[in-house]
Design a protein around this motif. Structure first.
Motif, PDB file in Angstrom:
ATOM      1  N   GLU A 256     -56.062   7.481  44.302  1.00 18.76           N
ATOM      2  CA  GLU A 256     -54.954   7.424  45.127  1.00 18.76           C
ATOM      3  C   GLU A 256     -54.094   6.211  44.963  1.00 18.76           C
ATOM      4  O   GLU A 256     -52.836   6.126  44.727  1.00 18.76           O
ATOM      5  N   GLN A 257     -54.963   5.174  45.074  1.00 16.87           N
ATOM      6  CA  GLN A 257     -54.272   3.837  45.171  1.00 16.87           C
ATOM      7  C   GLN A 257     -53.384   3.384  43.892  1.00 16.87           C
ATOM      8  O   GLN A 257     -52.371   3.060  43.601  1.00 16.87           O
ATOM      9  N   ILE A 258     -54.350   4.088  42.529  1.00 17.15           N
ATOM     10  CA  ILE A 258     -53.779   3.556  41.515  1.00 17.15           C
ATOM     11  C   ILE A 258     -52.420   4.565  41.177  1.00 17.15           C
ATOM     12  O   ILE A 258     -51.466   3.853  40.519  1.00 17.15           O
ATOM     13  N   TRP A 259     -52.401   5.664  41.606  1.00 12.44           N
ATOM     14  CA  TRP A 259     -51.282   6.561  41.279  1.00 12.44           C
ATOM     15  C   TRP A 259     -50.072   5.879  41.993  1.00 12.44           C
ATOM     16  O   TRP A 259     -48.991   5.957  41.696  1.00 12.44           O
ATOM     17  N   LYS A 260     -50.373   5.515  43.050  1.00 12.74           N
ATOM     18  CA  LYS A 260     -49.189   4.927  43.906  1.00 12.74           C
ATOM     19  C   LYS A 260     -48.818   3.389  43.305  1.00 12.74           C
ATOM     20  O   LYS A 260     -47.657   3.158  43.040  1.00 12.74           O
ATOM     21  N   ILE A 261     -49.762   2.634  42.814  1.00 16.80           N
ATOM     22  CA  ILE A 261     -49.174   1.477  42.198  1.00 16.80           C
ATOM     23  C   ILE A 261     -48.378   1.874  40.879  1.00 16.80           C
ATOM     24  O   ILE A 261     -47.421   1.304  40.404  1.00 16.80           O
ATOM     25  N   ILE A 262     -48.857   2.976  40.048  1.00 13.79           N
ATOM     26  CA  ILE A 262     -48.130   3.312  38.933  1.00 13.79           C
ATOM     27  C   ILE A 262     -46.582   3.869  39.577  1.00 13.79           C
ATOM     28  O   ILE A 262     -45.777   3.412  38.749  1.00 13.79           O
ATOM     29  N   LEU A 263     -46.448   4.529  40.450  1.00 13.15           N
ATOM     30  CA  LEU A 263     -45.218   4.956  40.929  1.00 13.15           C
ATOM     31  C   LEU A 263     -44.322   3.522  41.160  1.00 13.15           C
ATOM     32  O   LEU A 263     -43.243   3.302  40.978  1.00 13.15           O
ATOM     33  N   ALA A 264     -44.818   2.657  41.856  1.00 12.96           N
ATOM     34  CA  ALA A 264     -44.254   1.232  42.167  1.00 12.96           C
ATOM     35  C   ALA A 264     -43.953   0.558  40.738  1.00 12.96           C
ATOM     36  O   ALA A 264     -42.926  -0.108  40.748  1.00 12.96           O
ATOM     37  N   GLU A 265     -44.887   0.643  39.865  1.00 12.55           N
ATOM     38  CA  GLU A 265     -44.604   0.069  38.544  1.00 12.55           C
ATOM     39  C   GLU A 265     -43.643   0.412  37.875  1.00 12.55           C
ATOM     40  O   GLU A 265     -42.704  -0.491  37.671  1.00 12.55           O
ATOM     41  N   TYR A 266     -43.285   1.537  37.947  1.00 10.50           N
ATOM     42  CA  TYR A 266     -42.204   2.241  37.213  1.00 10.50           C
ATOM     43  C   TYR A 266     -40.900   1.934  38.077  1.00 10.50           C
ATOM     44  O   TYR A 266     -39.769   1.553  37.521  1.00 10.50           O
TER      45      TYR A 266
END
Ligand code: HEC
Length: 279
Positions: A256-266
């Motif tokens: 979950e944390q990784i998916w959120k980081i990805i969202l933030a990264e984009y």
């Protein structure tokens, strides 16, 4: 002391220098001519090493064939180290005491210095993603109605249209992702997601610059998910040379944390992920 002619020591040194010069500067032309190519063919370094080692051994065999030559060979060395006390020798000693450590230091420095020029082999930046990651999608980019409704309940947003609440929820995920990014990724990928974190200079293979259209913008989101979970160690050999310093995060961060980081990264990079088929 043999002062007039070069002496055994210096003629040995000179022979080695000439042989080295031949291998370094003349041999590539010779090899080009023999092979009939249109570009120079320098001697491979392993070949150079063997050649020079043999030349050195041959010179020493020659010197050690005769007592007189042995004495004459070492005479200038011994004179420099201990016997000769005239002013010039003392000056040479002083100069050597400064120059030799500098040379060794410079050699080591240039050996270790990270180089900015790319290697000769081409590195494949985006090797094929392992199959089990391929189909994954980011559950937070387009949250399910259930998640949105739960969020509306929790925040007392009953009056707000569902589409608006969904945007607010996504924004919330992005903020969580930014915090996690700030904690874990900034030292390498930088606060501006451009790959210029404080540590970035130390790596030969630079941390990815997410604002570069060649990185995450060309990828479906499951790709960074794989890269973040498994890090540099999971890269196949096509992604060499240069080892990647990208850590594997699977022990540290939840999915979950990784998916959120990805969202933030984009979001931080101002780019959209590539989308395959319909969304
Ligand atoms: C120790 C430094 C370091 C840290 C910390 C780090 N990375 Fe990386 N990362 C790298 C390097 C170096 C590369 C480029 C080489 C590669 O592709 O493996 C990279 C590559 C990537 C890529 C691949 C981009 C592409 O185009 O293939 C992603 C995605 C990524 N990092 C995300 C993250 C995220 C998210 C975090 C924080 C959770 C993070 N990184 C933390 C060093 C780091």
């Amino acid at each position: 002391m043999a002062k007039k002619r070069p002496g055994v020591f210096w003629s040995t040194v000179l022979t080695l220098v000439v042989l080295y010069g031949f291998m370094e500067f003349v041999f590539p032309y010779f090899a080009m001519w023999v092979a009939g190519t249109d570009h120079l063919l320098p001697a491979p370094s392993a070949f150079m090493l063997i050649y020079m080692a043999l030349a050195l051994i041959a010179s020493l065999v020659y010197v050690y064939s005769d007592d007189e030559k042995i004495r004459e060979f070492w005479a200038p060395v011994l004179a420099l180290l201990r016997e000769d006390e005239n002013r010039r020798t003392i000056q040479v000693r002083k100069v050597l005491a400064v120059v030799l450590p500098l040379l060794v230091g410079a050699y080591l420095f240039f050996q270790q210095m990270p180089r900015a020029n790319p290697p000769l082999e081409s590195r494949m930046q985006h090797p094929t993603i392992p199959g089990k990651y391929e189909k994954l999608r980011n559950p937070y980019r387009d949250p399910e109605p259930g998640l949105v409704r739960a969020f509306m309940q929790e925040r007392n947003l009953q009056g707000v249209p569902e589409a608006k609440a969904k945007q607010m929820l996504i924004q919330e995920y992005v903020m969580e992702g930014r915090m996690l990014y700030g904690k874990n990724c900034v030292p390498c990928h930088g606060a501006k997601v451009d790959g210029t974190g404080l540590l970035a200079r130390g790596f030969r293979l630079k941390p990815a610059n997410f604002t570069d259209p060649g990185t995450i913008a060309t990828l479906v989101e499951s790709y960074p998910f794989w890269r973040i979970q498994e890090g540099g160690v999971a890269l196949p050999s096509e992604a060499s040379p240069w080892d990647s310093a990208m850590p594997a995060w699977k022990g540290q961060l939840t999915d979950e944390q990784i998916w959120k980081i990805i969202l933030a990264e984009y979001d931080l990079a101002g780019v959209e992920p590539r989308v395959v088929g319909m969304k």
